[in-house]
Motif scaffolding. Sequence first.
Motif, PDB file in Angstrom:
ATOM      1  N   ASP A   1      -9.190  -8.224  -2.873  1.00  0.00           N
ATOM      2  CA  ASP A   1      -8.532  -7.240  -3.754  1.00  0.00           C
ATOM      3  C   ASP A   1      -7.025  -7.162  -3.489  1.00  0.00           C
ATOM      4  O   ASP A   1      -6.597  -6.633  -2.461  1.00  0.00           O
ATOM      5  N   LYS A   2      -6.240  -7.628  -4.445  1.00  0.00           N
ATOM      6  CA  LYS A   2      -4.779  -7.636  -4.262  1.00  0.00           C
ATOM      7  C   LYS A   2      -4.225  -6.210  -4.178  1.00  0.00           C
ATOM      8  O   LYS A   2      -3.249  -5.960  -3.460  1.00  0.00           O
ATOM      9  N   HIS A   3      -4.834  -5.265  -4.904  1.00  0.00           N
ATOM     10  CA  HIS A   3      -4.291  -3.895  -4.873  1.00  0.00           C
ATOM     11  C   HIS A   3      -4.558  -3.227  -3.525  1.00  0.00           C
ATOM     12  O   HIS A   3      -3.655  -2.636  -2.924  1.00  0.00           O
ATOM     13  N   LEU A   4      -5.796  -3.346  -3.052  1.00  0.00           N
ATOM     14  CA  LEU A   4      -6.102  -2.775  -1.727  1.00  0.00           C
ATOM     15  C   LEU A   4      -5.275  -3.492  -0.660  1.00  0.00           C
ATOM     16  O   LEU A   4      -4.728  -2.856   0.254  1.00  0.00           O
ATOM     17  N   GLY A   5      -5.142  -4.807  -0.784  1.00  0.00           N
ATOM     18  CA  GLY A   5      -4.351  -5.585   0.173  1.00  0.00           C
ATOM     19  C   GLY A   5      -2.900  -5.129   0.187  1.00  0.00           C
ATOM     20  O   GLY A   5      -2.293  -4.935   1.237  1.00  0.00           O
ATOM     21  N   ASN A   6      -2.370  -4.928  -1.001  1.00  0.00           N
ATOM     22  CA  ASN A   6      -0.988  -4.478  -1.149  1.00  0.00           C
ATOM     23  C   ASN A   6      -0.787  -3.097  -0.506  1.00  0.00           C
ATOM     24  O   ASN A   6       0.195  -2.850   0.203  1.00  0.00           O
ATOM     25  N   TYR A   7      -1.753  -2.212  -0.747  1.00  0.00           N
ATOM     26  CA  TYR A   7      -1.697  -0.859  -0.174  1.00  0.00           C
ATOM     27  C   TYR A   7      -1.730  -0.935   1.367  1.00  0.00           C
ATOM     28  O   TYR A   7      -0.900  -0.306   2.050  1.00  0.00           O
TER      29      TYR A   7
ATOM     30  N   GLN B   1      -0.981  -3.456   3.263  1.00  0.00           N
ATOM     31  CA  GLN B   1       0.252  -4.101   3.727  1.00  0.00           C
ATOM     32  C   GLN B   1       1.405  -3.097   3.769  1.00  0.00           C
ATOM     33  O   GLN B   1       2.138  -3.011   4.749  1.00  0.00           O
ATOM     34  N   SER B   2       1.533  -2.282   2.701  1.00  0.00           N
ATOM     35  CA  SER B   2       2.667  -1.353   2.678  1.00  0.00           C
ATOM     36  C   SER B   2       2.480  -0.223   3.693  1.00  0.00           C
ATOM     37  O   SER B   2       3.456   0.268   4.253  1.00  0.00           O
TER      38      SER B   2
END
Length: 318
Positions: free
Chosen positions: A155-161, A163-164
């Motif tokens: 999941d790119k969105h969960l990954g992005n979250y 990561q940030s």
Amino acid sequence: MFVSRITDQIKAELKAKNAVLVAHYYVSAELQTLAEESGGIVSDSLEMARFGQNCSADTIVVAGVKFMGETAKILSPEKTVLVLDEGATCSLDEDCPIANFSKFCDEHPDRTVVVYANTSAEVKARADWVVTSGSALKVVQHLKSQGKKILWAPDKHLGNYVQSETGADMLLWQGSCVVHERFKADALVNLKKHHPEAGVLVHPESPQSVVDLADVVGSTTALINAVRDRDEQTFIVATDNGIFHKMREVAPNKTLIEAPTAGQGADCESCAHCEWMAMNTLDNCLSTLKTAGNEIKIDPLVNQKAQNSIQKLLDFTA
Ligand code: 13P
Ligand code: SF4
């Protein structure tokens, strides 16, 4: 068939087969109630996995989607695990086929492979760690403190979250959840203008622009607890609307509003329900139990490898 009759029949079948019903918060209210009334559980994906492993039943009946059934089987290979509909899958799982994923991992041997629970048994077997939405931040923080670089899927969105929030070095697979991806930040900003007093609760599978507007970001369990524990009387909820059943139960006097899926770029008016979760019904629960159909089967070698990566998570979050 009348609901009370069919639920009585399901309870009798569960008892006769020493089976337990384990349900996710996104399935119908009837199935959630039945799971609790019959000695099973309704929970997020992490607790579903833990409950299945610890219960003494011979058969685990999973009301959810395929990866939840597979996780139960991986953790309890000696038990029979049944799902209500074999076609009930998940876009994140579908978006991450093992052959492509394995190649991606091979191209980055210096990275620790962390995958979300919403993946196939084969992808879990290829991973070093499995995480859920309720545990991803802690696990990645832990790996970062050990100096590890991470390969994250799907999941790119969960990954992005993650990561940030953690600042970890993460290489992201580009999958997404078709339900959460449809929440719209512009329409949410407008809705908030009409309900300035409302708390905004967001599941981290949602796009970053929606997460940025949240008062609480968390797993399904964390969002339910927020409705119960926070002072606001009204909440705007950006996750599958199946969760409203439990939220109303824990906080009957609070007002719950679906986060908008309409707005600029929208392709539907109200999409906040997972079509695969909706495939779980009382009728197919009864027929699955009667025929012992839709049994989850996993290659023993894959099972063993996947178990190692999930068990790490269960031990870490114990
Ligand atoms: P949770 O682990 O938060 O229950 O999420 C599972 C899921 O599939 C959300 O879409
Ligand atoms: Fe998968 Fe999204 Fe459905 Fe959850 S809501 S099971 S992530 S498609």
